[in-house]
Enzyme design. Sequence first.
Site, PDB file in Angstrom:
ATOM      1  N   ASN A   8       0.919  -1.199  -0.074  1.00 25.00           N
ATOM      2  CA  ASN A   8      -0.087   0.184  -0.047  1.00 25.00           C
ATOM      3  C   ASN A   8       0.911   1.223   0.030  1.00 25.00           C
ATOM      4  O   ASN A   8       1.494   1.482   1.095  1.00 25.00           O
ATOM      5  CB  ASN A   8      -0.840  -0.200   1.136  1.00 25.00           C
ATOM      6  CG  ASN A   8      -1.694   1.122   1.418  1.00 25.00           C
ATOM      7  OD1 ASN A   8      -1.953   2.174   0.458  1.00 25.00           O
ATOM      8  ND2 ASN A   8      -2.253   1.351   2.633  1.00 25.00           N
ATOM      9  N   LYS A  10      -0.135   4.309  -0.202  1.00 29.83           N
ATOM     10  CA  LYS A  10      -0.774   5.449   0.189  1.00 29.83           C
ATOM     11  C   LYS A  10      -0.428   6.660  -0.511  1.00 29.83           C
ATOM     12  O   LYS A  10      -0.569   6.460  -1.958  1.00 29.83           O
ATOM     13  CB  LYS A  10      -0.041   5.636   1.722  1.00 29.83           C
ATOM     14  CG  LYS A  10      -0.266   4.180   2.683  1.00 29.83           C
ATOM     15  CD  LYS A  10      -0.033   4.646   4.023  1.00 29.83           C
ATOM     16  CE  LYS A  10      -0.171   3.263   4.850  1.00 29.83           C
ATOM     17  NZ  LYS A  10      -0.059   3.151   6.241  1.00 29.83           N
ATOM     18  N   HIS A  92      -9.471   1.166   4.735  1.00 28.05           N
ATOM     19  CA  HIS A  92      -8.393   1.374   5.762  1.00 28.05           C
ATOM     20  C   HIS A  92      -8.447   2.177   6.690  1.00 28.05           C
ATOM     21  O   HIS A  92      -9.285   3.170   6.647  1.00 28.05           O
ATOM     22  CB  HIS A  92      -7.121   1.626   4.579  1.00 28.05           C
ATOM     23  CG  HIS A  92      -5.789   1.776   5.323  1.00 28.05           C
ATOM     24  ND1 HIS A  92      -5.223   2.985   6.351  1.00 28.05           N
ATOM     25  CD2 HIS A  92      -4.728   1.061   5.184  1.00 28.05           C
ATOM     26  CE1 HIS A  92      -4.261   2.499   6.695  1.00 28.05           C
ATOM     27  NE2 HIS A  92      -3.806   1.548   6.046  1.00 28.05           N
ATOM     28  N   GLU A  94      -6.914   4.511   8.099  1.00 34.15           N
ATOM     29  CA  GLU A  94      -6.650   5.967   7.487  1.00 34.15           C
ATOM     30  C   GLU A  94      -7.656   6.559   6.935  1.00 34.15           C
ATOM     31  O   GLU A  94      -7.862   7.944   7.247  1.00 34.15           O
ATOM     32  CB  GLU A  94      -5.267   6.076   6.851  1.00 34.15           C
ATOM     33  CG  GLU A  94      -3.926   5.763   7.509  1.00 34.15           C
ATOM     34  CD  GLU A  94      -2.691   5.531   7.035  1.00 34.15           C
ATOM     35  OE1 GLU A  94      -2.862   5.510   5.508  1.00 34.15           O
ATOM     36  OE2 GLU A  94      -1.857   4.760   7.591  1.00 34.15           O
ATOM     37  N   GLU A 162      -5.322  -5.025  10.618  1.00 34.72           N
ATOM     38  CA  GLU A 162      -4.390  -4.028  10.997  1.00 34.72           C
ATOM     39  C   GLU A 162      -4.489  -3.051  12.272  1.00 34.72           C
ATOM     40  O   GLU A 162      -5.518  -2.290  12.062  1.00 34.72           O
ATOM     41  CB  GLU A 162      -4.276  -2.927   9.558  1.00 34.72           C
ATOM     42  CG  GLU A 162      -4.011  -3.514   8.255  1.00 34.72           C
ATOM     43  CD  GLU A 162      -3.447  -2.650   7.348  1.00 34.72           C
ATOM     44  OE1 GLU A 162      -2.292  -2.892   6.821  1.00 34.72           O
ATOM     45  OE2 GLU A 162      -3.920  -1.499   7.086  1.00 34.72           O
ATOM     46  N   GLY A 168       2.466   2.085  10.708  1.00 36.59           N
ATOM     47  CA  GLY A 168       3.545   3.121  10.490  1.00 36.59           C
ATOM     48  C   GLY A 168       4.180   3.674  11.949  1.00 36.59           C
ATOM     49  O   GLY A 168       5.029   4.472  11.866  1.00 36.59           O
ATOM     50  N   SER A 207       3.601  -2.256  10.300  1.00 33.57           N
ATOM     51  CA  SER A 207       4.894  -2.345  10.484  1.00 33.57           C
ATOM     52  C   SER A 207       5.383  -3.687  10.074  1.00 33.57           C
ATOM     53  O   SER A 207       6.561  -4.388  10.773  1.00 33.57           O
ATOM     54  CB  SER A 207       5.190  -2.078  11.930  1.00 33.57           C
ATOM     55  OG  SER A 207       4.965  -0.748  12.238  1.00 33.57           O
TER      56      SER A 207
HETATM   57  P1  PGA Z   1       2.936   0.226   7.622  1.00 32.49           P
HETATM   58  O1  PGA Z   1       1.179   0.420   7.158  1.00 32.49           O
HETATM   59  O2  PGA Z   1       3.599  -1.101   7.033  1.00 32.49           O
HETATM   60  O3  PGA Z   1       3.648   1.436   7.050  1.00 32.49           O
HETATM   61  O4  PGA Z   1       2.810  -0.002   9.258  1.00 32.49           O
HETATM   62  C1  PGA Z   1       0.524  -0.646   6.723  1.00 32.49           C
HETATM   63  C2  PGA Z   1      -0.698  -0.158   6.102  1.00 32.49           C
HETATM   64  O5  PGA Z   1      -1.352   0.813   6.564  1.00 32.49           O
HETATM   65  O6  PGA Z   1      -1.222  -0.823   5.308  1.00 32.49           O
END
Ligand code: PGA
Length: 246
Positions: A8, A10, A92, A94, A162, A168, A207
Site C-alpha cells: 500500500n 498510500k 483502511h 486512515e 491492521e 507506521g 509495521s
Molecule cells: P505500515 O502500513 O506497513 O507502514 O505500518 C501498513 C498499512 O497501513 O497498510
Amino acid sequence: MRKLAAGNWKMNGSAAALAEVGALIAAHPAPACEMLLCPPATLIAQMAAAARSSALQVGGQDCHPKASGAHTGDVSAAMLKDAGASHVILGHSERRADHGETDALVQTKAEAALAAGLIAIVCLGETEAERDAGQTLDVIGRQLAGSVPQAATAQTLVIAYEPVWAIGTGRTPTLDQIAEVHAFLRARLTLRFGASAAQMRLLYGGSVKPSNAAEIFAVPHVDGALVGGASLKSADFGAIVAALSA
Ligand code: PGA
C-alpha cells in the site's frame, strides 16, 4: 490457497517511482505467492502497463460505491478496473479516520468492487485504547460483520487485520496477539460463509518489514501481509515476498 503480499503506497509515489516496480518485477519473475502493489490512483494505469505479463498485480486504495456520476474527486471501482487494477483496498483505518468511513459505507464500497470484478481487501483493526480496554475482538467482530458483503467469496474477498497502533509506528503485536485475532477472524468467517472461509486470505498489516516478516508468516491463519512503508522500496518489499514464498 495462494498467499498474498500486498503493498500500500498510500499517498506516496510519482512516475519516477515506477523504476522501483521494474526492479521488483525483475527480481521476482515467478514468486510462489501473489504480489500486489496499490499505488495512488494517478499511477495505476502506468504501473499496470509496466506490470503487464509479469507476476505483479496492481490495485487501488479506495473506490466510490457508485459506478459513475456527480461525485467530484472520487474514483469508481469500474474506473480502477478500466485502468488495470485487479484489487482495491477498502476501509483502511486512515480512510476510516480521515474521511469518517463507517462499516456500512465500507460494505457498499466492497459490493461495488465485487460488482466491477475487483477483489476487495477489507481492512479492520482496533485502536490502542480499544486494545487496552480489552475490546479488540468485539471491535474486530463488529467491523467484520458490518464491512464484509454477503456476496463475498474466497476468490473475491481478502481481509487485512491492521491494528491502528501498529501502522507506521514500528510497533507490532506479539505473535500470540496476531494468532488470536486471525483465529477469531477465521472462525467468524466460517460461521458466516461455511467451509469456503478456509480459503479466504487473512493478511496481517502494521509495521511489517523484512526483519519480522518470516515470524509473522509462521503464525497460523496468516496468509500474507498488507505492507505500507516497506512496500515503497523494491528491495524491502521483495524480501517480504521472498519470506512469504519460502
Ligand atoms: P505500515 O502500513 O506497513 O507502514 O505500518 C501498513 C498499512 O497501513 O497498510
